[in-house]
Design a protein around this motif. Structure first.
Motif, PDB file in Angstrom:
ATOM      1  N   ALA A 120       0.830  -1.205   0.000  1.00 34.31           N
ATOM      2  CA  ALA A 120       0.000   0.000   0.000  1.00 34.31           C
ATOM      3  C   ALA A 120       0.865   1.256   0.000  1.00 34.31           C
ATOM      4  O   ALA A 120       2.042   1.234   0.383  1.00 34.31           O
ATOM      5  CB  ALA A 120      -0.909   0.002   1.232  1.00 34.31           C
ATOM      6  N   ASP A 121       0.263   2.342  -0.426  1.00 31.32           N
ATOM      7  CA  ASP A 121       0.926   3.636  -0.361  1.00 31.32           C
ATOM      8  C   ASP A 121       1.323   3.938   1.082  1.00 31.32           C
ATOM      9  O   ASP A 121       0.527   3.782   2.012  1.00 31.32           O
ATOM     10  CB  ASP A 121      -0.032   4.713  -0.873  1.00 31.32           C
ATOM     11  N   GLY A 122       2.560   4.350   1.274  1.00 32.22           N
ATOM     12  CA  GLY A 122       3.039   4.685   2.609  1.00 32.22           C
ATOM     13  C   GLY A 122       3.673   3.537   3.361  1.00 32.22           C
ATOM     14  O   GLY A 122       4.054   3.703   4.532  1.00 32.22           O
ATOM     15  N   ALA A 123       3.825   2.373   2.735  1.00 28.64           N
ATOM     16  CA  ALA A 123       4.436   1.230   3.412  1.00 28.64           C
ATOM     17  C   ALA A 123       5.859   1.558   3.859  1.00 28.64           C
ATOM     18  O   ALA A 123       6.621   2.210   3.139  1.00 28.64           O
ATOM     19  CB  ALA A 123       4.444   0.017   2.482  1.00 28.64           C
ATOM     20  N   ILE A 124       6.195   1.103   5.051  1.00 24.51           N
ATOM     21  CA  ILE A 124       7.531   1.295   5.625  1.00 24.51           C
ATOM     22  C   ILE A 124       8.233  -0.048   5.629  1.00 24.51           C
ATOM     23  O   ILE A 124       7.686  -1.043   6.120  1.00 24.51           O
ATOM     24  CB  ILE A 124       7.437   1.862   7.050  1.00 24.51           C
ATOM     25  N   VAL A 125       9.444  -0.087   5.099  1.00 27.56           N
ATOM     26  CA  VAL A 125      10.190  -1.337   4.956  1.00 27.56           C
ATOM     27  C   VAL A 125      11.526  -1.205   5.679  1.00 27.56           C
ATOM     28  O   VAL A 125      12.291  -0.266   5.430  1.00 27.56           O
ATOM     29  CB  VAL A 125      10.426  -1.676   3.466  1.00 27.56           C
ATOM     30  N   ALA A 126      11.799  -2.132   6.575  1.00 22.07           N
ATOM     31  CA  ALA A 126      13.039  -2.097   7.357  1.00 22.07           C
ATOM     32  C   ALA A 126      13.603  -3.501   7.496  1.00 22.07           C
ATOM     33  O   ALA A 126      12.886  -4.494   7.365  1.00 22.07           O
ATOM     34  CB  ALA A 126      12.771  -1.490   8.741  1.00 22.07           C
ATOM     35  N   ASN A 127      14.885  -3.569   7.786  1.00 19.66           N
ATOM     36  CA  ASN A 127      15.570  -4.848   7.957  1.00 19.66           C
ATOM     37  C   ASN A 127      16.350  -4.851   9.264  1.00 19.66           C
ATOM     38  O   ASN A 127      16.968  -3.858   9.629  1.00 19.66           O
ATOM     39  CB  ASN A 127      16.535  -5.100   6.793  1.00 19.66           C
ATOM     40  N   SER A 128      16.297  -5.988   9.961  1.00 26.69           N
ATOM     41  CA  SER A 128      17.131  -6.147  11.147  1.00 26.69           C
ATOM     42  C   SER A 128      17.975  -7.417  11.062  1.00 26.69           C
ATOM     43  O   SER A 128      18.512  -7.881  12.062  1.00 26.69           O
ATOM     44  CB  SER A 128      16.264  -6.169  12.417  1.00 26.69           C
ATOM     45  N   GLY A 129      18.066  -7.991   9.845  1.00 28.36           N
ATOM     46  CA  GLY A 129      18.994  -9.077   9.602  1.00 28.36           C
ATOM     47  C   GLY A 129      20.371  -8.510   9.298  1.00 28.36           C
ATOM     48  O   GLY A 129      20.512  -7.312   9.028  1.00 28.36           O
ATOM     49  N   HIS A 130      21.382  -9.339   9.290  1.00 25.86           N
ATOM     50  CA  HIS A 130      22.750  -8.822   9.239  1.00 25.86           C
ATOM     51  C   HIS A 130      23.061  -8.073   7.945  1.00 25.86           C
ATOM     52  O   HIS A 130      23.687  -7.019   7.967  1.00 25.86           O
ATOM     53  CB  HIS A 130      23.766  -9.932   9.431  1.00 25.86           C
ATOM     54  N   PHE A 131      22.657  -8.610   6.803  1.00 24.81           N
ATOM     55  CA  PHE A 131      22.985  -7.973   5.524  1.00 24.81           C
ATOM     56  C   PHE A 131      21.755  -7.312   4.906  1.00 24.81           C
ATOM     57  O   PHE A 131      20.613  -7.689   5.193  1.00 24.81           O
ATOM     58  CB  PHE A 131      23.571  -8.996   4.548  1.00 24.81           C
ATOM     59  N   ASN A 132      21.998  -6.351   4.017  1.00 26.87           N
ATOM     60  CA  ASN A 132      20.894  -5.600   3.410  1.00 26.87           C
ATOM     61  C   ASN A 132      20.327  -6.286   2.172  1.00 26.87           C
ATOM     62  O   ASN A 132      19.691  -5.654   1.343  1.00 26.87           O
ATOM     63  CB  ASN A 132      21.326  -4.179   3.063  1.00 26.87           C
ATOM     64  N   VAL A 133      20.509  -7.594   2.061  1.00 27.12           N
ATOM     65  CA  VAL A 133      19.983  -8.340   0.913  1.00 27.12           C
ATOM     66  C   VAL A 133      18.599  -8.919   1.184  1.00 27.12           C
ATOM     67  O   VAL A 133      17.982  -9.512   0.296  1.00 27.12           O
ATOM     68  CB  VAL A 133      20.939  -9.493   0.511  1.00 27.12           C
ATOM     69  N   GLU A 134      18.098  -8.767   2.401  1.00 22.52           N
ATOM     70  CA  GLU A 134      16.779  -9.325   2.711  1.00 22.52           C
ATOM     71  C   GLU A 134      15.671  -8.577   1.977  1.00 22.52           C
ATOM     72  O   GLU A 134      14.593  -9.113   1.741  1.00 22.52           O
ATOM     73  CB  GLU A 134      16.535  -9.317   4.220  1.00 22.52           C
ATOM     74  N   ILE A 135      15.935  -7.335   1.614  1.00 21.15           N
ATOM     75  CA  ILE A 135      15.024  -6.526   0.814  1.00 21.15           C
ATOM     76  C   ILE A 135      15.641  -6.358  -0.571  1.00 21.15           C
ATOM     77  O   ILE A 135      16.839  -6.044  -0.679  1.00 21.15           O
ATOM     78  CB  ILE A 135      14.800  -5.151   1.473  1.00 21.15           C
ATOM     79  N   ASP A 136      14.847  -6.567  -1.614  1.00 21.31           N
ATOM     80  CA  ASP A 136      15.366  -6.411  -2.979  1.00 21.31           C
ATOM     81  C   ASP A 136      15.415  -4.920  -3.314  1.00 21.31           C
ATOM     82  O   ASP A 136      14.531  -4.374  -3.987  1.00 21.31           O
ATOM     83  CB  ASP A 136      14.475  -7.170  -3.967  1.00 21.31           C
ATOM     84  N   ILE A 137      16.466  -4.268  -2.836  1.00 18.87           N
ATOM     85  CA  ILE A 137      16.606  -2.828  -3.024  1.00 18.87           C
ATOM     86  C   ILE A 137      16.787  -2.462  -4.501  1.00 18.87           C
ATOM     87  O   ILE A 137      16.189  -1.482  -4.970  1.00 18.87           O
ATOM     88  CB  ILE A 137      17.754  -2.284  -2.154  1.00 18.87           C
TER      89      ILE A 137
END
Length: 423
Positions: free
Chosen positions: A290-307
């Protein structure tokens, strides 16, 4: 071996005074590490050992470094994440405690790897890693130094996974203790520490109200359990996604809603990945948020989100608050990425509370001592923390809290060890 030393590379040595104050403040909540430091000072179990530590350069890590140096270690430190360094802490380690440190908050990738190579230039005998970057580079690019290394430790779930894969392929060339697997580490650090500090980081970055918010937690390991329970405690409606059926069932039995990642992406407002895996949030999830979704990661590497996928979908993006990037999608939706997808609890906050890191770093210090004494009897590969170390950390923590517990009598011990039926 003679090694050319420098003081390291930090942002500003004039920050050292503030760093000392913060390090001492953290020490108030780290009684177990303090007790180990006092013993190490007397016994010098690490005397003559060159040690390289690639860890988050925080006040808690500083107290571990002080303990290792007190035990005689010739220690050098670098950061295990470009955004987790506290610059005043790094300055204090160099200026006040004489520990060469290579860490600058916000350093680019080139500097990050230069710093790792700088600590490897010290030809370490023991490595202390958080995510296995130090060990990986040592094996792939600096293998000429492996002959000096006798043993190491690893702090994180992600690092243990990487090292276990290396060992399975026959590529790990020395014994490493998986500190992450200690009960006094993952029960407390991963669950209580990650749970609290992750919400702290997101709150500091966004100032959102958690109550009534639909929060999606990607992964229900020890870290996911902690994040989910703390979010619920703040009044959020929590949805869990998992690939492990047993963990998914546990989440259901713990009272959380469980569904596929794609279904959760359609319902969530805040998304937090804590799996250690690759692209837990992928293009298909980003496409239905949805519009306004907030996405964060607390795993060690920043690959958990497909940036890269998020960047490709966006027609523009900008920083709207510190550690908050707004990505404008072509269809008009806005998605907010926190902390560049890196560890949000360290990027936007201070990481775990000192009280839980006390146990994790006590395990690190005691495991280093154990390895120096016993490395010749350990084969190359990943080893568990000896039970006696885990139990000693628990005992010392209870002692520091003024708590005593029962012990078995001789008769009870004999009964437990007997195969015969009781009478």
């Amino acid at each position: 071996m003679t090694v050319q030393k420098t003081k390291g590379d930090v942002k500003d040595l004039s920050l050292a005074g503030a760093g000392v104050d913060r390090i001492r403040w953290a020490a108030r909540e780290m009684p177990v590490v303090n007790m180990i430091t006092e013993r190490f000072q007397q016994e010098q179990p690490l005397a003559g050992i060159r040690m390289a530590a690639c860890l988050h350069v925080t006040t808690e890590t500083a107290n571990l470094a002080i303990a290792l140096k007190a035990g005689g270690a010739d220690l050098v430190v670098c950061a295990s994440n470009p955004l987790s360094t506290q610059d005043e802490t790094a300055a204090a380690l160099v200026q006040e405690y004489g520990i060469p440190t290579y860490a600058i908050k916000g350093e680019d990738n080139a500097t990050y790897y230069q710093h790792i190579n700088a600590v490897l230039d010290y030809a370490p005998m023991v490595t202390m890693d958080d995510g296995a970057d130090l060990v990986g580079i040592l094996h792939k690019e600096r293998s000429d130094l492996l002959a000096n290394v006798i043993a190491g430790t690893e702090e994180t779930t992600t690092g243990v996974v990487r090292l276990t894969a290396m060992a399975a392929d026959g590529q790990l060339k020395y014994p490493i203790i998986a500190v992450n697997e200690a009960e006094t580490k993952h029960f407390f650090d991963n669950r209580y520490g990650t749970g609290q500090s992750t919400l702290d980081g997101i709150t500091r970055a966004t100032n959102i109200l958690w109550a009534g918010r639909r929060v999606v937690v990607g992964g229900y390991g020890w870290c996911g359990r902690g994040v989910a329970s703390r979010a619920r405690g703040m009044g959020a409606h929590v949805i869990v996604t998992e690939i492990n059926p047993v963990r998914a069932l546990e989440a259901v039995m713990d009272g959380f809603q469980v569904m596929t990642g794609l279904e959760a992406a359609k319902q969530g407002e805040v998304f937090i990945t804590v799996s250690g895996g690759w692209h837990v949030i992928g293009k298909e999830h980003l496409a239905v948020m949805a519009d306004g979704a907030i996405v964060a990661n607390s795993g060690h590497f920043n690959v958990e989100i497909d940036i890269p996928a998020l960047e490709a979908m966006a027609v523009s993006h900008r920083e709207v608050r510190p550690f908050v990037e707004e990505f404008q999608i072509a269809d008009g939706r806005r998605i907010y990425l926190l902390g560049e997808g890196r560890l949000i609890n360290l990027a936007a906050a201070e990481g775990h509370p000192s009280a839980v890191m006390d146990m994790s770093f006590a395990n690190q210090a005691l495991s280093a001592e154990y390895l120096v004494k016993n490395y010749t009897s350990l084969g190359n590969g990943v080893h568990v923390v000896p039970r006696e170390i885990d139990a000693e950390v628990g005992r010392l923590k209870l002692e520091s809290m003024g708590i005593t517990i029962d012990t078995l009598t001789a008769e009870q011990t004999a009964y437990n060890e007997s195969w015969e039926e009781g009478t």
